[in-house]
Write a protein that holds these residues in place. Sequence first.
Motif, PDB file in Angstrom:
ATOM      1  N   PHE A   1       0.846  -1.195   0.000  1.00 35.26           N
ATOM      2  CA  PHE A   1       0.000   0.000   0.000  1.00 35.26           C
ATOM      3  C   PHE A   1       0.880   1.242   0.000  1.00 35.26           C
ATOM      4  O   PHE A   1       1.744   1.404   0.860  1.00 35.26           O
ATOM      5  CB  PHE A   1      -0.907  -0.020   1.226  1.00 35.26           C
ATOM      6  CG  PHE A   1      -1.777   1.189   1.377  1.00 35.26           C
ATOM      7  CD1 PHE A   1      -2.982   1.273   0.704  1.00 35.26           C
ATOM      8  CD2 PHE A   1      -1.387   2.238   2.187  1.00 35.26           C
ATOM      9  CE1 PHE A   1      -3.795   2.390   0.844  1.00 35.26           C
ATOM     10  CE2 PHE A   1      -2.191   3.349   2.349  1.00 35.26           C
ATOM     11  CZ  PHE A   1      -3.394   3.436   1.669  1.00 35.26           C
ATOM     12  N   VAL A   2       0.676   2.121  -0.968  1.00 35.61           N
ATOM     13  CA  VAL A   2       1.404   3.384  -1.043  1.00 35.61           C
ATOM     14  C   VAL A   2       0.522   4.525  -0.553  1.00 35.61           C
ATOM     15  O   VAL A   2       0.907   5.325   0.292  1.00 35.61           O
ATOM     16  CB  VAL A   2       1.903   3.659  -2.476  1.00 35.61           C
ATOM     17  CG1 VAL A   2       2.626   5.006  -2.537  1.00 35.61           C
ATOM     18  CG2 VAL A   2       2.814   2.536  -2.939  1.00 35.61           C
ATOM     19  N   SER A   3      -0.686   4.594  -1.103  1.00 33.95           N
ATOM     20  CA  SER A   3      -1.653   5.612  -0.694  1.00 33.95           C
ATOM     21  C   SER A   3      -3.030   5.141  -1.122  1.00 33.95           C
ATOM     22  O   SER A   3      -3.172   4.064  -1.731  1.00 33.95           O
ATOM     23  CB  SER A   3      -1.328   6.963  -1.322  1.00 33.95           C
ATOM     24  OG  SER A   3      -1.578   6.934  -2.719  1.00 33.95           O
ATOM     25  N   ASP A   4      -4.056   5.936  -0.834  1.00 36.65           N
ATOM     26  CA  ASP A   4      -5.399   5.537  -1.243  1.00 36.65           C
ATOM     27  C   ASP A   4      -5.598   5.646  -2.746  1.00 36.65           C
ATOM     28  O   ASP A   4      -6.647   5.278  -3.268  1.00 36.65           O
ATOM     29  CB  ASP A   4      -6.458   6.360  -0.509  1.00 36.65           C
ATOM     30  CG  ASP A   4      -6.328   7.841  -0.783  1.00 36.65           C
ATOM     31  OD1 ASP A   4      -5.337   8.253  -1.421  1.00 36.65           O
ATOM     32  OD2 ASP A   4      -7.209   8.600  -0.343  1.00 36.65           O
ATOM     33  N   SER A   5      -4.549   6.103  -3.454  1.00 37.36           N
ATOM     34  CA  SER A   5      -4.635   6.196  -4.913  1.00 37.36           C
ATOM     35  C   SER A   5      -3.541   5.413  -5.625  1.00 37.36           C
ATOM     36  O   SER A   5      -3.453   5.437  -6.854  1.00 37.36           O
ATOM     37  CB  SER A   5      -4.564   7.665  -5.361  1.00 37.36           C
ATOM     38  OG  SER A   5      -3.343   8.256  -4.951  1.00 37.36           O
ATOM     39  N   GLU A   6      -2.709   4.684  -4.875  1.00 35.89           N
ATOM     40  CA  GLU A   6      -1.627   3.932  -5.522  1.00 35.89           C
ATOM     41  C   GLU A   6      -1.287   2.662  -4.747  1.00 35.89           C
ATOM     42  O   GLU A   6      -1.172   2.674  -3.523  1.00 35.89           O
ATOM     43  CB  GLU A   6      -0.367   4.784  -5.662  1.00 35.89           C
ATOM     44  CG  GLU A   6       0.791   4.046  -6.350  1.00 35.89           C
ATOM     45  CD  GLU A   6       2.016   4.910  -6.534  1.00 35.89           C
ATOM     46  OE1 GLU A   6       1.861   6.153  -6.482  1.00 35.89           O
ATOM     47  OE2 GLU A   6       3.124   4.373  -6.712  1.00 35.89           O
ATOM     48  N   LEU A   7      -1.122   1.567  -5.501  1.00 36.29           N
ATOM     49  CA  LEU A   7      -0.660   0.296  -4.962  1.00 36.29           C
ATOM     50  C   LEU A   7       0.541  -0.178  -5.774  1.00 36.29           C
ATOM     51  O   LEU A   7       0.631   0.096  -6.984  1.00 36.29           O
ATOM     52  CB  LEU A   7      -1.764  -0.767  -5.023  1.00 36.29           C
ATOM     53  CG  LEU A   7      -3.061  -0.506  -4.249  1.00 36.29           C
ATOM     54  CD1 LEU A   7      -4.082  -1.584  -4.585  1.00 36.29           C
ATOM     55  CD2 LEU A   7      -2.807  -0.466  -2.744  1.00 36.29           C
ATOM     56  N   ARG A   8       1.437  -0.891  -5.146  1.00 31.31           N
ATOM     57  CA  ARG A   8       2.554  -1.547  -5.836  1.00 31.31           C
ATOM     58  C   ARG A   8       2.409  -3.058  -5.639  1.00 31.31           C
ATOM     59  O   ARG A   8       2.052  -3.505  -4.549  1.00 31.31           O
ATOM     60  CB  ARG A   8       3.897  -1.079  -5.280  1.00 31.31           C
ATOM     61  CG  ARG A   8       4.133   0.435  -5.372  1.00 31.31           C
ATOM     62  CD  ARG A   8       4.465   0.875  -6.779  1.00 31.31           C
ATOM     63  NE  ARG A   8       4.633   2.320  -6.854  1.00 31.31           N
ATOM     64  CZ  ARG A   8       5.799   2.947  -6.706  1.00 31.31           C
ATOM     65  NH1 ARG A   8       6.902   2.229  -6.453  1.00 31.31           N
ATOM     66  NH2 ARG A   8       5.873   4.263  -6.808  1.00 31.31           N
ATOM     67  N   ALA A   9       2.694  -3.800  -6.664  1.00 31.97           N
ATOM     68  CA  ALA A   9       2.559  -5.256  -6.579  1.00 31.97           C
ATOM     69  C   ALA A   9       3.766  -5.922  -7.217  1.00 31.97           C
ATOM     70  O   ALA A   9       4.290  -5.456  -8.242  1.00 31.97           O
ATOM     71  CB  ALA A   9       1.274  -5.716  -7.259  1.00 31.97           C
TER      72      ALA A   9
END
Length: 313
Positions: free
Chosen positions: A271-279
Motif C-alpha cells: 500500500f502506497v496511498s489511497d490512490s496507488e498500490l505496488r505489486a
Amino acid sequence: DKMDELVAFMVQHHTALGPHIVNEHSGVLRQARQYELEDYQMVMNPELRYVPLSNVLNWLTFWHKVRSYSSAVGTYPYVETADAAVMEESRRGLRNAMEFLRRFNKAGGLILAGTDSGGSANVPGASLHKEIEQFVDAGLTPMQALVTATRLPAEFFHVDDKVGTIRPGRFADVLILDANPLSDIHNTTKIRTVIKGGEVLDGRYHRDYHSDFAEVEEPPISSSAPVPVVAAVGSKGPVVHGTAFDLVVTGRDFHSTSLVSVNGKPVPTSFVSDSELRARVPGDRIPAAGNATITVFTPWPGGGTSSKALTVN
C-alpha cells in the motif's frame, strides 16, 4: 487558550466530563497497536464465535482510524491514507484533549469513564479498561481513574446508595483482580473473579451462547471500506514471461488491506496511498502470449472488486 476559562465554568456548574479518549483519538494513541493486538487476541477466541463477524471486523478496523472534525479533511480518515498534515492535526487534537482532561481533573471536575461503544467500533467492556488507562496517561492517579468507573458514575446517577462502592446493604457486585491496579492501571484487565448480586459468575466465553437480540448483518458505514476503482496500470521495467516484475496500479479508494490480482489470483501487494498500490508479480503469472487482467480487491467490511478491470498486453 480558553481551556482554563471553560474548565472553571464547567466545575462551577457541576458539569460532568466524559472524554471518550479511546474513541475520539484511537488511531494516534501511543498504545494503539498494543490495544489492537489485545482486541485481536480476545475476539479470535474460538469460544466467542457467536459474535457476528461484522462486529469483529468493525472493532479491528477501528484502530486504523483517526478522528478529525476539520472541514478540510473530513471525518474518519484511515491512518494508512492520512497525509502528514492530517496526522499532525490528529495528534494535536489528542494532546489538547489530554491537557484539557488534566486541567479539569486538577480543578476538581467530575470525570466519568465511558467509550461510546454503541456508536463506534470499540470492543464493549474491553474498551473501558483502555479509557481508564488513558486517564492515567493524562495525569490522573490510578485511584482517581478507577473511581471514574465506579463511585463517581453511581453518584452522578443518584444510585450511590446501591452501587459504586462496597458497603453493607449494597448490591454485591465485585471485581477481583490478580494484581494491584494502583501500582499499574493495566492490571484492571487481570480479572480473577466476577461477583454480581452476591453470586460468582462464570467469566468464560461459551461458543454455544445465543443472544436474545438480533445479529447485526451489516457493519456501520463509517467502518466500511469503499469499492476500489482502478484508473491505470503500469510496470516498472519490461514485462517478460518467466521474470518477476513490479506493477504500479493507480486509482482511488485503495486501502491497506487491498490486494492486486493478476488474472484473478492475488499477488504480493504494498500500500502506497489511497490512490496507488505496488505489486510484485511472479514471472509465471504472466502468460507467454496474450493479455493479463489486473483488478484490485478490498476485503469486507465494505470493499469488493474494482468495477473496472484493466487488460494489459
